[in-house]
Motif scaffolding. Structure first.
Motif, PDB file in Angstrom:
ATOM      1  N   GLU A 218       0.864  -1.188   0.000  1.00 44.39           N
ATOM      2  CA  GLU A 218       0.000   0.000   0.000  1.00 44.39           C
ATOM      3  C   GLU A 218       0.896   1.232   0.000  1.00 44.39           C
ATOM      4  N   GLU A 219       0.618   2.149  -0.915  1.00 44.42           N
ATOM      5  CA  GLU A 219       1.410   3.367  -1.035  1.00 44.42           C
ATOM      6  C   GLU A 219       0.491   4.572  -1.182  1.00 44.42           C
ATOM      7  N   THR A 220       0.899   5.683  -0.619  1.00 48.07           N
ATOM      8  CA  THR A 220       0.160   6.942  -0.761  1.00 48.07           C
ATOM      9  C   THR A 220       1.032   7.942  -1.510  1.00 48.07           C
TER      10      THR A 220
ATOM     11  N   ALA B 226      -6.803   9.338  -0.087  1.00 44.11           N
ATOM     12  CA  ALA B 226      -5.898   8.990   0.997  1.00 44.11           C
ATOM     13  C   ALA B 226      -6.644   8.552   2.247  1.00 44.11           C
TER      14      ALA B 226
ATOM     15  N   GLY C 250      -9.420   6.949   2.198  1.00 45.03           N
ATOM     16  CA  GLY C 250     -10.155   5.724   1.894  1.00 45.03           C
ATOM     17  C   GLY C 250     -11.643   5.912   1.654  1.00 45.03           C
TER      18      GLY C 250
ATOM     19  N   ASP D 111      -4.155  13.641  -2.530  1.00 51.73           N
ATOM     20  CA  ASP D 111      -3.394  12.443  -2.210  1.00 51.73           C
ATOM     21  C   ASP D 111      -4.233  11.213  -2.516  1.00 51.73           C
TER      22      ASP D 111
ATOM     23  N   LYS E 171      -4.343   6.794  -2.451  1.00 52.75           N
ATOM     24  CA  LYS E 171      -3.775   5.567  -1.872  1.00 52.75           C
ATOM     25  C   LYS E 171      -3.934   4.436  -2.870  1.00 52.75           C
TER      26      LYS E 171
ATOM     27  N   SER F  12      -3.488   0.382  -3.444  1.00 51.66           N
ATOM     28  CA  SER F  12      -3.342  -0.917  -2.799  1.00 51.66           C
ATOM     29  C   SER F  12      -3.194  -1.971  -3.890  1.00 51.66           C
TER      30      SER F  12
END
Length: 212
Positions: free
Chosen positions: A94-96, A123, A125, A157, A159, A161
């Motif tokens: 998982e990266e933001t 970011a 979710g 931002d 996210k 996954s």
């Protein structure tokens, strides 16, 4: 009596060793191994007239070894790049990231498995973005599309996954010189006779040419 002519066509396999360790890494198909000796020429001019030199001699300066390797391995990459390697396991990641500009690639730090799903959200979710509508999926990451209702905006931002592949992360130019032993185990195809050369200590600099 005529002198017998001898010719040689030497083919074989080079092996790379840690210095003093009897465990060689097979470098596989290597199209060329060149060993060169370089000398400094020292001269004493003739100052008594008539030109020329009173004395000339050659002093060994250095020897060089060049390899053209056609097979690849992590160990060989570390020598070629003067690098270090970190093993990265396969699994969930998982990266933001911040969207700097819409329409340009957002690169993932990991290497994603394209056969498995990628989920892109805000970011926090709360908002989930749809592939093909809000972004285009690339092997290296995603490209946000032009802003639509509920889309990805520049400066926001996101996210990501995903499932990453098992891989090696190589950091280049960390070690400027890597000292190794080099064995060339070959055969003279002209005569069928074995032929072998051992270079006990070779200081490999990072390669000047690396073709992808």
């Amino acid at each position: 009596m005529a002198t017998q002519k001898r010719t040689a066509i030497i083919n074989g396999t080079p092996y790379l060793f840690d210095v003093g360790v009897n465990a060689g890494l097979d470098l596989g198909n290597t199209s060329k191994l060149t060993v060169e000796a370089n000398f400094d020429k020292k001269t004493l001019p003739n100052y008594q007239g008539g030109g020329g030199d009173d004395d000339v001699f050659y002093r060994f300066k250095e020897g060089t070894v060049k390899l053209e390797c056609r097979h690849i391995s992590v160990d060989l990459m570390l020598v070629a790049l003067g690098g270090t390697a970190e093993a990265v396991a396969a699994g969930a990641a998982e990266e933001t990231h911040t969207v700097v500009e819409v329409g340009k690639l957002i690169m993932l730090d990991g290497m994603q498995d394209m056969s498995l799903p990628l989920i892109v959200t805000s970011a926090d979710g709360v908002t989930t973005y749809d592939e093909g509508v809000h972004y285009t999926r690339r092997r290296a990451g995603i490209v946000p599309k032009a802003l639509q209702a509920g889309g990805i905006a520049a400066g926001s931002d996101v996210k990501l996954s995903f499932t990453q592949h098992k891989h090696q992360r190589v950091q280049a130019l960390v070690n400027s010189i890597t000292e190794k032993g080099l064995l060339f185990d070959g055969i003279n195809e002209r005569t069928g006779s074995p032929w072998r050369a051992k270079l006990h200590r070779v200081g490999f600099q990072p390669t000047k040419t690396l073709e992808f």
